[in-house]
Enzyme design. Structure first.
Site, mmCIF file in Angstrom:
data_model
loop_
_atom_site.group_PDB
_atom_site.id
_atom_site.type_symbol
_atom_site.label_atom_id
_atom_site.label_comp_id
_atom_site.label_asym_id
_atom_site.label_seq_id
_atom_site.Cartn_x
_atom_site.Cartn_y
_atom_site.Cartn_z
ATOM 1 N N ARG A 208 0.839 -1.205 0.000
ATOM 2 C CA ARG A 208 0.000 0.000 0.000
ATOM 3 C C ARG A 208 0.871 1.251 0.000
ATOM 4 O O ARG A 208 0.597 2.221 -0.699
ATOM 5 C CB ARG A 208 -0.940 -0.027 1.215
ATOM 6 C CG ARG A 208 -2.060 -1.065 1.072
ATOM 7 C CD ARG A 208 -3.089 -0.972 2.176
ATOM 8 N NE ARG A 208 -2.648 -1.548 3.423
ATOM 9 C CZ ARG A 208 -3.019 -2.744 3.893
ATOM 10 N NH1 ARG A 208 -3.841 -3.507 3.188
ATOM 11 N NH2 ARG A 208 -2.576 -3.182 5.052
ATOM 12 N N PHE A 223 -11.583 -4.231 -5.520
ATOM 13 C CA PHE A 223 -11.524 -5.127 -4.360
ATOM 14 C C PHE A 223 -10.953 -4.325 -3.179
ATOM 15 O O PHE A 223 -9.956 -4.702 -2.569
ATOM 16 C CB PHE A 223 -10.666 -6.372 -4.647
ATOM 17 C CG PHE A 223 -11.057 -7.107 -5.908
ATOM 18 C CD1 PHE A 223 -12.062 -8.067 -5.890
ATOM 19 C CD2 PHE A 223 -10.434 -6.820 -7.121
ATOM 20 C CE1 PHE A 223 -12.417 -8.748 -7.044
ATOM 21 C CE2 PHE A 223 -10.795 -7.482 -8.283
ATOM 22 C CZ PHE A 223 -11.783 -8.457 -8.245
ATOM 23 N N ASP A 244 -16.039 -2.579 -4.218
ATOM 24 C CA ASP A 244 -16.026 -3.867 -3.517
ATOM 25 C C ASP A 244 -17.460 -4.388 -3.493
ATOM 26 O O ASP A 244 -18.421 -3.621 -3.550
ATOM 27 C CB ASP A 244 -15.505 -3.703 -2.084
ATOM 28 C CG ASP A 244 -15.016 -5.021 -1.483
ATOM 29 O OD1 ASP A 244 -13.793 -5.247 -1.457
ATOM 30 O OD2 ASP A 244 -15.867 -5.835 -1.046
ATOM 31 N N SER A 245 -17.596 -5.711 -3.394
ATOM 32 C CA SER A 245 -18.944 -6.292 -3.388
ATOM 33 C C SER A 245 -19.533 -6.370 -1.984
ATOM 34 O O SER A 245 -20.699 -6.718 -1.825
ATOM 35 C CB SER A 245 -18.897 -7.692 -4.016
ATOM 36 O OG SER A 245 -17.977 -8.496 -3.305
ATOM 37 N N CYS A 332 -2.907 -13.428 -4.580
ATOM 38 C CA CYS A 332 -2.527 -14.060 -3.313
ATOM 39 C C CYS A 332 -2.747 -15.576 -3.383
ATOM 40 O O CYS A 332 -2.818 -16.255 -2.370
ATOM 41 C CB CYS A 332 -3.274 -13.436 -2.136
ATOM 42 S SG CYS A 332 -5.048 -13.463 -2.310
HETATM 43 N N1 SAH Z 1 -7.106 -4.455 -0.918
HETATM 44 C C1 SAH Z 1 -7.658 -4.756 0.378
HETATM 45 C C2 SAH Z 1 -7.910 -6.233 0.584
HETATM 46 C C3 SAH Z 1 -8.799 -6.860 -0.479
HETATM 47 S S1 SAH Z 1 -9.458 -8.376 0.026
HETATM 48 C C4 SAH Z 1 -6.748 -4.193 1.457
HETATM 49 O O1 SAH Z 1 -5.612 -3.788 1.158
HETATM 50 O O2 SAH Z 1 -7.157 -4.142 2.609
HETATM 51 C C5 SAH Z 1 -10.522 -8.786 -1.246
HETATM 52 C C6 SAH Z 1 -11.840 -8.021 -1.268
HETATM 53 O O3 SAH Z 1 -12.506 -8.410 -2.444
HETATM 54 C C7 SAH Z 1 -12.807 -8.297 -0.129
HETATM 55 O O4 SAH Z 1 -13.148 -7.072 0.479
HETATM 56 C C8 SAH Z 1 -14.059 -8.895 -0.807
HETATM 57 O O5 SAH Z 1 -15.266 -8.378 -0.256
HETATM 58 C C9 SAH Z 1 -13.908 -8.407 -2.203
HETATM 59 N N2 SAH Z 1 -14.476 -9.215 -3.283
HETATM 60 C C10 SAH Z 1 -14.419 -10.554 -3.473
HETATM 61 N N3 SAH Z 1 -14.941 -10.899 -4.664
HETATM 62 C C11 SAH Z 1 -15.339 -9.728 -5.248
HETATM 63 C C12 SAH Z 1 -15.922 -9.401 -6.501
HETATM 64 N N4 SAH Z 1 -16.186 -10.348 -7.412
HETATM 65 N N5 SAH Z 1 -16.176 -8.107 -6.777
HETATM 66 C C13 SAH Z 1 -15.896 -7.152 -5.878
HETATM 67 N N6 SAH Z 1 -15.333 -7.386 -4.688
HETATM 68 C C14 SAH Z 1 -15.057 -8.671 -4.372
#
Ligand code: SAH
Length: 388
Positions: A208, A223, A244-245, A332
């Protein structure tokens, strides 16, 4: 009382020789008197000593090596291992308030995770053996840190493979569900009891910060979870959209935004695949895009689908970037290697007719150590790419 002995095959011994610390059920010749969660003595058919391990009566990963030494694995040994992990953190996570204090196999404490969020410690004990050692872990943390609270987030499916129940709650101190801590100069609220993992994705802390260095113009964080990347981007960018979903994640993202008094952030609840497709069709353009999806390939059998998923996301993102723009793209999934990931992005770049420079090849934050001979401990890939 001597520890029960478990006899392994030559192939099991070869794995230990190759530096791995897992021995599968197929390589256990005789489990003898070993009971669920015992610390056992590992030997071969000739009774040659190979180390001490946590024994699981249920998992396919039957033995997880703790040490090659004969010394009894007691509370003192455990405390030394935790202290060694803490020492490394002073070097690699010195200024951080939220970090991973113990990263399981990566710290030679297989299946034990300890995350620290300021005054709160969250633990996960993911095998029968670690579950048994849990009271000692709590005791060690109390003596070393006098924390305000020690919680467990053992509500994870892998515990099922060990025949362990999913559970979460307070192990010591106050029952705290939310905590506010700083990361890279920004304030974040972590939902310790309801959030994903132990509340946050600590493994992306350094990425980040790196992303912030390149961020510019109009930015998109796909995401976004509770806004980890988005808030970092917002420090540099004109505007940031986090997608995000999960409505729960986004409501915390909004609170994080308010906490940092940022006006240039917006949030959208959507499936990122649908969002990116629509945005691409609508000819949206960005200068910075972050892609940090959940693991698409938790099992090897999902590799092909994962490949398609990563390719689609990255293709869309590359198409939408302005010249000179940056893509920060992550995977990941342990089963997708860095070489695989680079190949996927290359295929996406060719399809998108974009020329791409690899500016940085990054991995998980250093408080999630990679054990050289245990490839499973290297799971996160983060590429910083520049599009021309
Ligand atoms: N970038 C974030 C962590 C992301 S974790 C950080 O640095 O803190 C992955 C995220 O993807 C989760 O919040 C989950 O809710 C979301 N997610 C999973 N599948 C998804 C999709 N198809 N569309 C949108 N969001 C999604």
């Amino acid at each position: 009382m001597p520890s029960p002995a478990v006899t392994i095959s030559q192939r099991g011994a070869d794995r230990v020789l190759a530096g791995h610390i897992w021995i599968y059920r197929a390589d256990v010749v005789d489990a003898g008197e070993a009971g669920p969660g015992d610390v056992v003595r590992v030997q071969d058919r000739r009774r040659h000593f190979w180390g001490q391990a946590l024994y699981s009566s249920q998992s396919q990963i039957t033995l997880r090596l703790l040490t090659r030494e004969e010394r009894t694995f007691d509370g003192e040994f455990l405390a030394e291992r935790i202290a060694a992990a803490a020492n490394l953190r002073q070097l690699v996570a010195g200024g951080a308030q939220a970090y991973r204090l113990v990263s399981a196999e990566g710290d030679l404490l297989p299946s034990l995770i300890i995350d620290r969020y300021g005054p709160c410690f969250i633990i996960q004990t993911l095998t029968q053996g670690m579950e048994r050692l849990k009271p000692q872990v709590v005791d060690i943390l109390q003596r070393a840190y006098s924390p305000r609270s020690i919680l467990e987030r053992n509500d994870v499916a892998v515990r099922g493979l060990e025949g362990l129940p999913e559970q979460k709650g307070t192990l010591a101190g106050e029952s705290i569900s939310e905590v506010e801590v700083e990361e890279n100069g920004l304030r974040f609220i972590f939902d310790l009891m309801g959030g994903q993992k132990t509340g946050g994705f600590l493994d992306q802390r350094e990425n980040r910060l790196a992303a912030r260095q390149y961020a510019r113009g109009r930015a998109l964080d796909c995401f976004s979870y509770t806004g980890g990347f988005a808030l970092h981007l917002a420090v540099q960018c004109d505007s940031v959209l986090g997608v995000d979903s999960s409505p729960e994640a986004l409501s915390l993202a909004r609170r994080n935004q308010q906490l940092n008094n940022m006006a240039n952030l917006e949030w959208k609840e959507a499936n990122c695949f649908d969002f990116l497709k629509a945005a691409d069709l609508a000819r949206q353009r960005y200068d910075t895009i972050v892609l940090d999806p959940p693991a698409f390939a938790r099992q090897k059998s999902k590799l092909e689908a994962a490949w398609r998923g990563y390719k689609e996301l990255n293709l869309r993102a590359l198409k939408m970037l302005n010249a000179g723009g940056f893509l920060i793209t992550c995977s990941c999934s342990h089963h997708v290697s860095e070489a695989d990931f680079l190949e996927i992005i290359a295929a996406a770049a060719l399809d998108a007719h974009r020329t791409v420079t690899v500016v940085e090849r990054r991995t998980q934050s250093r408080d999630h150590p990679i054990l050289l001979t245990v490839p499973e401990t290297h799971y996160l890939k983060c590429l910083i790419l520049r599009v021309t």
